[in-house]
Design a protein around this motif. Structure first.
Motif, PDB file in Angstrom:
ATOM      1  N   ALA A   1      32.943   7.623  19.747  1.00 34.02           N
ATOM      2  CA  ALA A   1      31.626   8.208  19.491  1.00 34.02           C
ATOM      3  C   ALA A   1      31.752   9.450  18.617  1.00 34.02           C
ATOM      4  O   ALA A   1      30.943   9.667  17.705  1.00 34.02           O
ATOM      5  N   THR A   2      32.758  10.267  18.878  1.00 34.07           N
ATOM      6  CA  THR A   2      32.966  11.487  18.092  1.00 34.07           C
ATOM      7  C   THR A   2      33.231  11.157  16.637  1.00 34.07           C
ATOM      8  O   THR A   2      32.665  11.777  15.727  1.00 34.07           O
ATOM      9  N   ARG A   3      34.094  10.182  16.387  1.00 37.64           N
ATOM     10  CA  ARG A   3      34.424   9.816  15.013  1.00 37.64           C
ATOM     11  C   ARG A   3      33.190   9.308  14.262  1.00 37.64           C
ATOM     12  O   ARG A   3      32.939   9.693  13.111  1.00 37.64           O
ATOM     13  N   LEU A   4      32.407   8.468  14.896  1.00 32.84           N
ATOM     14  CA  LEU A   4      31.202   7.937  14.257  1.00 32.84           C
ATOM     15  C   LEU A   4      30.177   9.039  14.004  1.00 32.84           C
ATOM     16  O   LEU A   4      29.535   9.083  12.943  1.00 32.84           O
ATOM     17  N   LEU A   5      30.018   9.930  14.962  1.00 32.62           N
ATOM     18  CA  LEU A   5      29.039  10.999  14.822  1.00 32.62           C
ATOM     19  C   LEU A   5      29.391  11.965  13.700  1.00 32.62           C
ATOM     20  O   LEU A   5      28.510  12.438  12.979  1.00 32.62           O
ATOM     21  N   GLU A   6      30.664  12.280  13.549  1.00 31.29           N
ATOM     22  CA  GLU A   6      31.055  13.217  12.512  1.00 31.29           C
ATOM     23  C   GLU A   6      30.701  12.683  11.133  1.00 31.29           C
ATOM     24  O   GLU A   6      30.282  13.426  10.247  1.00 31.29           O
ATOM     25  N   ARG A   7      30.831  11.379  10.939  1.00 27.61           N
ATOM     26  CA  ARG A   7      30.454  10.787   9.660  1.00 27.61           C
ATOM     27  C   ARG A   7      28.935  10.782   9.484  1.00 27.61           C
ATOM     28  O   ARG A   7      28.426  11.124   8.421  1.00 27.61           O
ATOM     29  N   LEU A   8      28.209  10.404  10.533  1.00 29.30           N
ATOM     30  CA  LEU A   8      26.751  10.359  10.443  1.00 29.30           C
ATOM     31  C   LEU A   8      26.162  11.744  10.213  1.00 29.30           C
ATOM     32  O   LEU A   8      25.226  11.917   9.419  1.00 29.30           O
ATOM     33  N   ARG A   9      26.696  12.751  10.887  1.00 31.69           N
ATOM     34  CA  ARG A   9      26.148  14.100  10.770  1.00 31.69           C
ATOM     35  C   ARG A   9      26.386  14.663   9.374  1.00 31.69           C
ATOM     36  O   ARG A   9      25.570  15.424   8.859  1.00 31.69           O
ATOM     37  N   ALA A  10      27.506  14.314   8.763  1.00 35.71           N
ATOM     38  CA  ALA A  10      27.765  14.780   7.407  1.00 35.71           C
ATOM     39  C   ALA A  10      26.699  14.264   6.448  1.00 35.71           C
ATOM     40  O   ALA A  10      26.231  14.980   5.557  1.00 35.71           O
ATOM     41  N   GLN A  11      26.264  13.027   6.647  1.00 34.85           N
ATOM     42  CA  GLN A  11      25.274  12.443   5.749  1.00 34.85           C
ATOM     43  C   GLN A  11      23.883  13.060   5.926  1.00 34.85           C
ATOM     44  O   GLN A  11      23.102  13.115   4.976  1.00 34.85           O
ATOM     45  N   SER A  12      23.567  13.500   7.137  1.00 33.13           N
ATOM     46  CA  SER A  12      22.218  14.015   7.395  1.00 33.13           C
ATOM     47  C   SER A  12      22.168  15.538   7.456  1.00 33.13           C
ATOM     48  O   SER A  12      21.115  16.108   7.738  1.00 33.13           O
TER      49      SER A  12
END
Length: 221
Positions: free
Chosen positions: A155-166
């Protein structure tokens, strides 16, 4: 060059490439580069004192994160993210961040609790003094700490990528009139439910916070 020298060169070069990627990521998220702005390798090489090869690698890294887009025969540019896409990203984040909040509440340690209390006080002070830049930074720190406390690697790995985009949209929201006061209370609710070691309440508070972000994004479109 000897094998030992090559190994030393590679190990010395790797941090430089990682650091350049981070520098460019921070510049994009900090609005030093505008959406659709071209990222010219020669200019970036001169600006950051890096080789063209290192710049090219950094741009490829950021393209894989969705922050940069490669254009056929035209190099690279900052990728613009629409409000609709930002909403979709937050919708995905709801599931992941509520999971992290639940896990953080379940796994809370005494050290974690002390850090959350410190962040709670800092958030309250930043909003009270009207320091929205510091408040925005503290929000990001809180989100990061909850992810770390969850100890959920995927979850942490996926969130870090998503948060960078938004992140660019998130930064704008922090300065929307009246948003800081509302958002601060939502973040404090998340902190308090994690401190109470109440997984259900932590999940609900996180979902409510992200739902309010979606509503505001849609109203600003």
């Amino acid at each position: 060059m000897t094998d030992a020298a090559l190994a030393e060169s590679d190990s010395a070069g790797a941090p430089a490439r990682i650091d350049l990627t981070q520098q460019l990521r921070d510049a994009i998220l900090g609005a030093d580069f505008a959406p659709h702005q071209r990222l010219i390798e020669a200019d970036l090489s001169e600006r950051y004192g890096a080789s063209r090869a290192s710049v090219r690698t950094a741009l490829l890294n950021l393209a894989s994160e969705g922050l940069v887009e490669r254009l056929p025969n035209r190099g690279a540019r900052v990728r613009a993210i629409s409000v609709d896409e930002a909403v979709e990203i937050v919708e995905v984040r709801i599931g992941l961040e509520s999971l992290c909040a639940r896990k953080a509440a379940e796994n809370l340690t005494a050290d974690d609790a002390a850090e959350l209390r410190h962040l709670r006080e800092a958030i309250t002070d930043a909003v009270g003094s009207g320091d929205l830049v510091e408040y925005s930074r503290l929000n990001q720190e809180l989100d990061q700490r909850v992810r770390e406390m969850s100890r959920h690697t995927t979850a942490t790995r996926l969130l870090e990528r998503l948060r960078a985009q938004s992140a660019r949209h998130q930064f704008r929201l922090a300065f929307h009139p009246g948003r800081a006061g509302t958002s601060a209370q939502e973040h404090i609710a998340i902190i308090d439910t994690v401190l109470a070691k109440d997984p259900d309440a932590a999940e609900d508070a996180t979902r409510a916070h992200l739902a309010s972000i979606i509503a505001l994004l849609r109203s600003m479109d």
